[in-house]
Motif scaffolding. Sequence first.
Motif, PDB file in Angstrom:
ATOM      1  N   LEU A 155       1.355 -13.309  26.159  1.00 39.83           N
ATOM      2  CA  LEU A 155       0.922 -11.932  26.389  1.00 39.83           C
ATOM      3  C   LEU A 155       0.870 -11.230  25.038  1.00 39.83           C
ATOM      4  CD1 LEU A 155       0.171  -9.542  28.177  1.00 39.83           C
ATOM      5  CD2 LEU A 155       2.611  -9.010  28.356  1.00 39.83           C
ATOM      6  N   VAL A 156      -0.332 -10.845  24.629  1.00 41.05           N
ATOM      7  CA  VAL A 156      -0.531 -10.130  23.371  1.00 41.05           C
ATOM      8  C   VAL A 156      -0.567  -8.632  23.679  1.00 41.05           C
ATOM      9  CG1 VAL A 156      -2.022  -9.814  21.366  1.00 41.05           C
ATOM     10  CG2 VAL A 156      -1.856 -12.072  22.467  1.00 41.05           C
ATOM     11  N   THR A 157       0.159  -7.865  22.882  1.00 46.60           N
ATOM     12  CA  THR A 157       0.205  -6.417  23.094  1.00 46.60           C
ATOM     13  C   THR A 157      -0.133  -5.687  21.794  1.00 46.60           C
ATOM     14  OG1 THR A 157       2.600  -6.384  22.663  1.00 46.60           O
ATOM     15  CG2 THR A 157       1.886  -6.562  24.951  1.00 46.60           C
ATOM     16  N   LYS A 158      -0.644  -4.457  21.963  1.00 41.45           N
ATOM     17  CA  LYS A 158      -0.939  -3.564  20.835  1.00 41.45           C
ATOM     18  C   LYS A 158      -0.421  -2.189  21.217  1.00 41.45           C
ATOM     19  CE  LYS A 158      -5.201  -2.236  20.062  1.00 41.45           C
ATOM     20  NZ  LYS A 158      -6.632  -2.201  19.653  1.00 41.45           N
ATOM     21  N   GLY A 159       0.751  -1.852  20.692  1.00 44.16           N
ATOM     22  CA  GLY A 159       1.397  -0.630  21.149  1.00 44.16           C
ATOM     23  C   GLY A 159       1.776  -0.783  22.604  1.00 44.16           C
ATOM     24  N   ASN A 160       1.283   0.137  23.438  1.00 45.96           N
ATOM     25  CA  ASN A 160       1.552   0.056  24.878  1.00 45.96           C
ATOM     26  C   ASN A 160       0.438  -0.630  25.657  1.00 45.96           C
ATOM     27  OD1 ASN A 160       3.999   1.312  24.599  1.00 45.96           O
ATOM     28  ND2 ASN A 160       3.268   3.334  25.220  1.00 45.96           N
ATOM     29  N   GLU A 161      -0.530  -1.195  24.975  1.00 44.41           N
ATOM     30  CA  GLU A 161      -1.650  -1.839  25.653  1.00 44.41           C
ATOM     31  C   GLU A 161      -1.448  -3.350  25.731  1.00 44.41           C
ATOM     32  OE1 GLU A 161      -5.570   0.836  24.973  1.00 44.41           O
ATOM     33  OE2 GLU A 161      -4.927  -0.315  23.214  1.00 44.41           O
ATOM     34  N   LEU A 162      -1.996  -3.951  26.805  1.00 48.19           N
ATOM     35  CA  LEU A 162      -1.908  -5.395  27.028  1.00 48.19           C
ATOM     36  C   LEU A 162      -3.288  -6.023  26.865  1.00 48.19           C
ATOM     37  CD1 LEU A 162      -0.230  -3.700  29.379  1.00 48.19           C
ATOM     38  CD2 LEU A 162       0.328  -5.990  30.172  1.00 48.19           C
ATOM     39  N   LEU A 163      -3.341  -7.187  26.239  1.00 54.24           N
ATOM     40  CA  LEU A 163      -4.579  -7.952  26.160  1.00 54.24           C
ATOM     41  C   LEU A 163      -4.625  -8.898  27.356  1.00 54.24           C
ATOM     42  CD1 LEU A 163      -7.151  -8.953  24.855  1.00 54.24           C
ATOM     43  CD2 LEU A 163      -5.772 -10.464  23.406  1.00 54.24           C
ATOM     44  N   LEU A 164      -5.591  -8.691  28.229  1.00 55.96           N
ATOM     45  CA  LEU A 164      -5.774  -9.545  29.396  1.00 55.96           C
ATOM     46  C   LEU A 164      -7.194 -10.093  29.408  1.00 55.96           C
ATOM     47  CD1 LEU A 164      -4.013  -7.262  32.027  1.00 55.96           C
ATOM     48  CD2 LEU A 164      -3.059  -9.288  30.889  1.00 55.96           C
ATOM     49  N   ALA A 165      -7.340 -11.297  29.939  1.00 51.52           N
ATOM     50  CA  ALA A 165      -8.632 -11.974  29.877  1.00 51.52           C
ATOM     51  C   ALA A 165      -9.023 -12.541  31.234  1.00 51.52           C
ATOM     52  CB  ALA A 165      -8.579 -13.092  28.834  1.00 51.52           C
ATOM     53  N   ASP A 269       7.618  -8.069  32.591  1.00 54.33           N
ATOM     54  CA  ASP A 269       8.653  -7.804  31.588  1.00 54.33           C
ATOM     55  C   ASP A 269       8.187  -6.734  30.606  1.00 54.33           C
ATOM     56  OD1 ASP A 269      11.142  -8.622  29.970  1.00 54.33           O
ATOM     57  OD2 ASP A 269       9.521  -8.954  28.527  1.00 54.33           O
ATOM     58  N   PHE A 270       6.953  -6.838  30.133  1.00 52.62           N
ATOM     59  CA  PHE A 270       6.436  -5.846  29.197  1.00 52.62           C
ATOM     60  C   PHE A 270       6.313  -4.482  29.850  1.00 52.62           C
ATOM     61  CE2 PHE A 270       2.858  -3.560  27.233  1.00 52.62           C
ATOM     62  CZ  PHE A 270       3.360  -3.431  25.949  1.00 52.62           C
ATOM     63  N   LEU A 271       5.818  -4.440  31.076  1.00 53.55           N
ATOM     64  CA  LEU A 271       5.666  -3.159  31.780  1.00 53.55           C
ATOM     65  C   LEU A 271       7.012  -2.474  31.985  1.00 53.55           C
ATOM     66  CD1 LEU A 271       2.991  -4.056  34.487  1.00 53.55           C
ATOM     67  CD2 LEU A 271       2.645  -2.935  32.275  1.00 53.55           C
ATOM     68  N   ASN A 272       8.042  -3.243  32.301  1.00 53.07           N
ATOM     69  CA  ASN A 272       9.377  -2.677  32.489  1.00 53.07           C
ATOM     70  C   ASN A 272       9.898  -2.087  31.189  1.00 53.07           C
ATOM     71  OD1 ASN A 272       9.504  -3.358  35.201  1.00 53.07           O
ATOM     72  ND2 ASN A 272      10.448  -5.338  34.814  1.00 53.07           N
TER      73      ASN A 272
END
Length: 276
Positions: A155-165, A269-272
């Motif tokens: 899971l790649v993140t940039k600040g509070n954003e998630l990279l989803l494909a 996990d990231f969202l929490n």
Amino acid sequence: MINIHPSTIFLPDNVNSTDLEKIYLILRNNEFLSSSNGLMFISADELKWSGMTITQEVFLGFADNKACYVVELTDESPLMDETYLSNMRSLLGSIPDNLFTICSRSLQLIEWLNAHQFCGLCGSQMQLHTKERAMECTCTKILVYPKISPCVIVLVTKGNELLLAHNKNFPGKFYSTLAGFIEAGESVESAIHREIKEEVNIEVKNISYFGSQSWPFPGQLMLGFHAEYLSGEIVPDGEEIDEADWFNPHDLPSVPSGKISISGRLIEDFLNRVET
């Protein structure tokens, strides 16, 4: 039918040298015997009088102070009354982790045994090693162990954003994290950098290990990681990934459930952490 408590720890082993009670999972055409109560373990007596036709029996390990086995049936074997077959994907999320582990081990060992009946060097019949979980041949001292293919899932993140494909094989607008196989001679970290660059054309940093999951379709070990965006513009490769983007935690597309896959657990996990 025998129940395994959800909190029971399953201990995998290669040889059963005990006199513990034996219990059996039943597998036919890579599907598990089930009933209205769910996945079935049966006793030795139930197996004996079931009328089912067995091709092979494989020891798995121990649970609830019992010796666990998987039994493979012939394709034409009848089933026990009031039972049916469930494939592994249908069981995902509906059985506890310890049962998932036992099922995963069952599938992988049966498939491995069926695929390695003969030596790849001389063509002779292979035999099970007496102590190790391996096949051997008289023509060589090399042992053939069950094959496990390690994969990275990130899971790649940039600040509070998630990279989803979105993979071309995904249904509808279902999105997930990036993943790929580790190549021969490659480190885990190198595989992460390569796969992400190949699939979406960006660079990452601060890779951190999250956890792992056996994924028996047919024999992957998923190694989960978090990583942070470093540089580059998202460009899907067009071969596997046809869409990819940054998503706000409050406006996510359809994603995997954490009850089913490590991809879902990475996202949860990231969202929490963002919410706290």
